[in-house]
Design an enzyme around this catalytic site. Structure first.
Site, mmCIF file in Angstrom:
data_model
loop_
_atom_site.group_PDB
_atom_site.id
_atom_site.type_symbol
_atom_site.label_atom_id
_atom_site.label_comp_id
_atom_site.label_asym_id
_atom_site.label_seq_id
_atom_site.Cartn_x
_atom_site.Cartn_y
_atom_site.Cartn_z
ATOM 1 N N HIS A 68 0.820 -1.223 0.000
ATOM 2 C CA HIS A 68 0.000 0.000 0.000
ATOM 3 C C HIS A 68 0.853 1.272 0.000
ATOM 4 O O HIS A 68 0.318 2.367 -0.165
ATOM 5 C CB HIS A 68 -0.925 0.043 1.217
ATOM 6 C CG HIS A 68 -2.006 -0.999 1.200
ATOM 7 N ND1 HIS A 68 -2.872 -1.148 0.139
ATOM 8 C CD2 HIS A 68 -2.358 -1.947 2.108
ATOM 9 C CE1 HIS A 68 -3.714 -2.150 0.401
ATOM 10 N NE2 HIS A 68 -3.425 -2.656 1.584
ATOM 11 N N ASP B 17 -3.016 -10.508 -2.624
ATOM 12 C CA ASP B 17 -3.584 -10.025 -1.361
ATOM 13 C C ASP B 17 -5.046 -9.628 -1.609
ATOM 14 O O ASP B 17 -5.407 -9.234 -2.711
ATOM 15 C CB ASP B 17 -2.773 -8.811 -0.905
ATOM 16 C CG ASP B 17 -3.086 -8.353 0.509
ATOM 17 O OD1 ASP B 17 -2.291 -8.647 1.412
ATOM 18 O OD2 ASP B 17 -4.122 -7.681 0.698
ATOM 19 N N HIS C 68 -6.518 -7.119 -0.633
ATOM 20 C CA HIS C 68 -6.586 -5.679 -0.867
ATOM 21 C C HIS C 68 -5.799 -5.308 -2.125
ATOM 22 O O HIS C 68 -4.788 -5.949 -2.433
ATOM 23 C CB HIS C 68 -5.999 -4.922 0.325
ATOM 24 C CG HIS C 68 -6.660 -5.228 1.627
ATOM 25 N ND1 HIS C 68 -6.142 -6.140 2.531
ATOM 26 C CD2 HIS C 68 -7.809 -4.754 2.165
ATOM 27 C CE1 HIS C 68 -6.957 -6.208 3.586
ATOM 28 N NE2 HIS C 68 -7.971 -5.390 3.392
ATOM 29 N N ASP D 19 -4.552 -12.814 3.239
ATOM 30 C CA ASP D 19 -5.869 -12.357 3.697
ATOM 31 C C ASP D 19 -6.935 -12.616 2.635
ATOM 32 O O ASP D 19 -8.115 -12.338 2.850
ATOM 33 C CB ASP D 19 -5.842 -10.879 4.119
ATOM 34 C CG ASP D 19 -5.112 -9.989 3.130
ATOM 35 O OD1 ASP D 19 -4.767 -10.469 2.033
ATOM 36 O OD2 ASP D 19 -4.895 -8.803 3.461
#
Ligand SMILES: [Zn+2]
Length: 327
Positions: free
Chosen positions: A128, A165, A167, A252
């Site tokens: 991120h 991931d 995200h 995740d």
């Protein structure tokens, strides 16, 4: 002796956020170690040493001003980065630099033929973090720095970064959005933090076409994600021909995660790993370096990372081809 899979496992990566109540917890490292131990992988694989990225290396992907900001935030005892939602402790600059440095050591091992491929159990995660902004538990973008390092130190021209991931890896996308030499492929839950990664985000300028996003609704899993890899990524790689494959391995996206609602199983992570190894065998001499990103259900993180590393350590059918055999 034939080069084998190598692991970066080091207690230093527990130290960021030690003692803090946070989902991105030091116990995540223990979970990975336990999973690998139970699968009998710890003792039979190679090892990669940790090291700190230098300031010059962090500048491969981050601005000087951002490095100053992180240092100032850490030194002044802030509990959060001033740029975003990232908890920090007094050692966070140092440990995040260790995550990036470890990733570069893994690239050195794989590009130099000492290891066939590698998995780095590092934290904090990185995907991120943009050039000028840490956010989403991330301080420095280790996978992006590893890609730049491969280009600079090993003459690798084209790098594929696969981010599974749950995200979207907004930071990685942002850093390479106009860069035709780094192909960014991401599957992620939509809608979900950080809100980027629409299918029509495909790059800009010279980098148009080297970003590929697959947002999927909650409940998606094997069919969608493996399907995107097999039906979209693999054909795109026939044109891009990556010389190195990096994985932002967030677990995740596994079923039962605390922050995500995807349904990938351990077997699916093994199959995804094999699909990426096939791409690497075909184009990149088998070279794969995988970095831990998210994954917040500790039991799931343990078993999924073990399935991933087990697959990395097994031979693929294509790896017996002459193209994939390297010194
Ligand atoms: Zn994540």
């Amino acid at each position: 002796m034939e080069a084998k899979t190598a692991l970066l496992i080091d207690p230093i990566y527990r130290e960021h956020l030690a003692g803090r109540a946070h989902p991105e917890t030091p116990e995540r490292i223990d979970a990975v170690v336990e999973g690998l131990q139970q699968a009998g992988l710890l003792d039979r694989l190679g090892r990669i040493d940790r090291r700190a990225a230098s300031e010059e290396e962090l500048l491969l992907c981050h601005t000087r001003e951002y490095l100053r900001t992180v240092r100032r935030d850490v030194e002044s005892g802030h509990r959060y980065l001033s740029t975003g939602d990232t908890d920090i402790t007094s050692n966070s600059f140092e440990i995040a630099a260790m995550a990036a440095g470890g990733a570069m050591n893994a690239v050195d091992a794989v590009a130099g033929g000492k290891a066939r491929n590698a998995f780095c159990a590092v934290r904090p995660p990185g995907h991120h973090a943009t050039a000028s902004r840490g956010m989403g538990f991330c301080v420095f973008n280790s996978v992006a720095i590893a890609a730049r390092h491969a280009q600079r130190r090993h003459g690798v021209e084209r790098v594929l970064i696969v981010d599974w991931d749950v995200h979207h890896g907004n930071g990685t996308q942002d850093i390479f959005y106009s860069d035709p030499t780094v192909f960014f492929f991401s599957t992620h839950q939509w809608p979900l933090y950080p809100g980027t990664g629409r299918a029509d985000e495909t790059g800009a300028g010279a980098g148009l076409g080297t970003t590929m996003n697959f947002p999927f609704p909650a409940g998606s899993g094997r069919k969608e994600i493996l399907g995107a890899v097999e039906n979209s990524l693999a054909p795109a790689m026939e044109r891009f021909r990556p010389e190195l494959v990096l994985i932002s391995a967030g677990f995740d996206s596994r079923i039962g995660d605390l922050l995500g609602r995807f349904t990938l199983t351990d077997r699916d992570f093994a199959d995804l790993t094999r699909a990426l190894m096939e791409i690497a065998d075909r184009h990149a001499g088998g070279r794969v370096v995988s970095l831990l990103e998210g994954g917040y259900n500790l039991g799931g993180l343990a078993s999924a990372s073990a399935a991933h590393v087990e697959a990395l350590s097994q031979s693929t059918v294509a790896s017996s081809s002459p193209l994939a055999s390297r010194a």
